[in-house]
Write a protein that holds these residues in place. Structure first.
Motif, mmCIF file in Angstrom:
data_model
loop_
_atom_site.group_PDB
_atom_site.id
_atom_site.type_symbol
_atom_site.label_atom_id
_atom_site.label_comp_id
_atom_site.label_asym_id
_atom_site.label_seq_id
_atom_site.Cartn_x
_atom_site.Cartn_y
_atom_site.Cartn_z
ATOM 1 N N UNK A 40 4.184 -19.988 -5.090
ATOM 2 C CA UNK A 40 5.088 -19.494 -6.128
ATOM 3 C C UNK A 40 5.480 -20.650 -7.039
ATOM 4 N N UNK A 41 5.325 -20.452 -8.332
ATOM 5 C CA UNK A 41 5.692 -21.484 -9.289
ATOM 6 C C UNK A 41 7.104 -21.323 -9.802
ATOM 7 N N UNK A 42 7.748 -20.195 -9.432
ATOM 8 C CA UNK A 42 9.140 -19.953 -9.796
ATOM 9 C C UNK A 42 9.753 -19.038 -8.748
ATOM 10 N N UNK A 43 11.077 -19.062 -8.642
ATOM 11 C CA UNK A 43 11.754 -18.166 -7.724
ATOM 12 C C UNK A 43 11.454 -16.732 -8.153
ATOM 13 N N UNK A 44 11.016 -15.909 -7.213
ATOM 14 C CA UNK A 44 10.593 -14.548 -7.543
ATOM 15 C C UNK A 44 10.933 -13.591 -6.418
ATOM 16 N N UNK A 45 11.128 -12.332 -6.802
ATOM 17 C CA UNK A 45 11.196 -11.267 -5.818
ATOM 18 C C UNK A 45 9.756 -10.886 -5.513
ATOM 19 N N UNK A 46 9.365 -10.999 -4.256
ATOM 20 C CA UNK A 46 8.005 -10.669 -3.835
ATOM 21 C C UNK A 46 8.060 -9.353 -3.072
ATOM 22 N N UNK A 47 7.237 -8.401 -3.508
ATOM 23 C CA UNK A 47 7.153 -7.102 -2.836
ATOM 24 C C UNK A 47 5.748 -6.918 -2.286
ATOM 25 N N UNK A 48 5.671 -6.492 -1.031
ATOM 26 C CA UNK A 48 4.400 -6.186 -0.392
ATOM 27 C C UNK A 48 4.490 -4.751 0.108
ATOM 28 N N UNK A 49 3.572 -3.919 -0.338
ATOM 29 C CA UNK A 49 3.536 -2.526 0.091
ATOM 30 C C UNK A 49 2.158 -2.263 0.692
ATOM 31 N N UNK A 50 2.141 -1.806 1.920
ATOM 32 C CA UNK A 50 0.893 -1.441 2.586
ATOM 33 C C UNK A 50 0.751 0.067 2.488
ATOM 34 N N UNK A 51 -0.388 0.524 1.950
ATOM 35 C CA UNK A 51 -0.635 1.956 1.751
ATOM 36 C C UNK A 51 -1.889 2.378 2.491
ATOM 37 N N UNK A 52 -1.895 3.641 2.914
ATOM 38 C CA UNK A 52 -3.095 4.163 3.556
ATOM 39 C C UNK A 52 -4.067 4.669 2.486
ATOM 40 N N UNK A 53 -5.186 5.242 2.914
ATOM 41 C CA UNK A 53 -6.223 5.707 1.988
ATOM 42 C C UNK A 53 -5.742 6.836 1.072
ATOM 43 N N UNK A 54 -4.688 7.540 1.484
ATOM 44 C CA UNK A 54 -4.140 8.634 0.681
ATOM 45 C C UNK A 54 -3.052 8.167 -0.276
ATOM 46 N N UNK A 85 -4.596 -0.500 1.874
ATOM 47 C CA UNK A 85 -4.507 -1.304 0.661
ATOM 48 C C UNK A 85 -3.162 -1.996 0.608
ATOM 49 N N UNK A 86 -3.189 -3.313 0.438
ATOM 50 C CA UNK A 86 -1.970 -4.103 0.339
ATOM 51 C C UNK A 86 -1.703 -4.395 -1.130
ATOM 52 N N UNK A 87 -0.566 -3.894 -1.613
ATOM 53 C CA UNK A 87 -0.125 -4.121 -2.985
ATOM 54 C C UNK A 87 0.856 -5.286 -2.952
ATOM 55 N N UNK A 88 0.545 -6.342 -3.686
ATOM 56 C CA UNK A 88 1.370 -7.547 -3.710
ATOM 57 C C UNK A 88 1.888 -7.721 -5.132
ATOM 58 N N UNK A 89 3.216 -7.792 -5.265
ATOM 59 C CA UNK A 89 3.815 -7.913 -6.593
ATOM 60 C C UNK A 89 4.835 -9.044 -6.597
ATOM 61 N N UNK A 90 4.757 -9.871 -7.641
ATOM 62 C CA UNK A 90 5.780 -10.886 -7.875
ATOM 63 C C UNK A 90 5.996 -10.982 -9.375
ATOM 64 N N UNK A 91 7.247 -10.933 -9.768
ATOM 65 C CA UNK A 91 7.615 -10.973 -11.191
ATOM 66 C C UNK A 91 6.709 -10.011 -11.971
ATOM 67 N N UNK A 92 5.886 -10.544 -12.878
ATOM 68 C CA UNK A 92 5.013 -9.677 -13.679
ATOM 69 C C UNK A 92 3.564 -9.733 -13.215
ATOM 70 N N UNK A 93 3.333 -10.171 -11.973
ATOM 71 C CA UNK A 93 1.979 -10.272 -11.420
ATOM 72 C C UNK A 93 1.777 -9.226 -10.333
#
Length: 103
Positions: A40-54, A85-93
């Motif tokens: 991380x290059x800046x302090x960020x809220x990091x969200x990780x969401x694991x989803x199934x095939x549906x 599927x793992x959805x990884x989100x931080x700031x605008x990424x």
């Protein structure tokens, strides 16, 4: 959707993609647990969401993280064998990684 200039168009808002080589999700295939790590290059809220095939949310993790290496252990021992599927989100990424679970 297809990335253009390392951006993904979503509605009227563009979201920069996380740099794929810098994001590590391992081991894959996973048994019992897997790890997610990136810098991380800046302090960020990091969200990780694991989803199934549906597209159903299986696990949601959110952490406010400081500058430096982000690393998180994710328990997958309760999941059935299959593709997730793992959805990884931080700031605008944003990035989606395909995960295989073999318990």
């Amino acid at each position: 959707f297809s990335p253009v200039n390392n951006q993904l168009a979503v509605g009227i808002k563009s979201i920069a993609l996380l740099d794929k080589p810098l994001v590590q999700v391992y081991p894959n295939p996973a048994q019992n647990q897997l790890y997610v790590s990136f810098q991380l290059e800046e302090t960020s809220l990091v969200k990780i969401i694991l989803k199934d095939m549906n597209g159903k949310d299986i696990k949601f993790i959110a952490n406010e993280m400081a500058i430096g290496k982000f690393s998180k252990k994710v328990d997958v021992s309760h999941l059935s064998n299959g593709v997730y599927f793992m959805h990884i989100q931080k700031a605008d990424s944003y990035l989606i990684k395909k995960i295989i679970v073999l318990n």
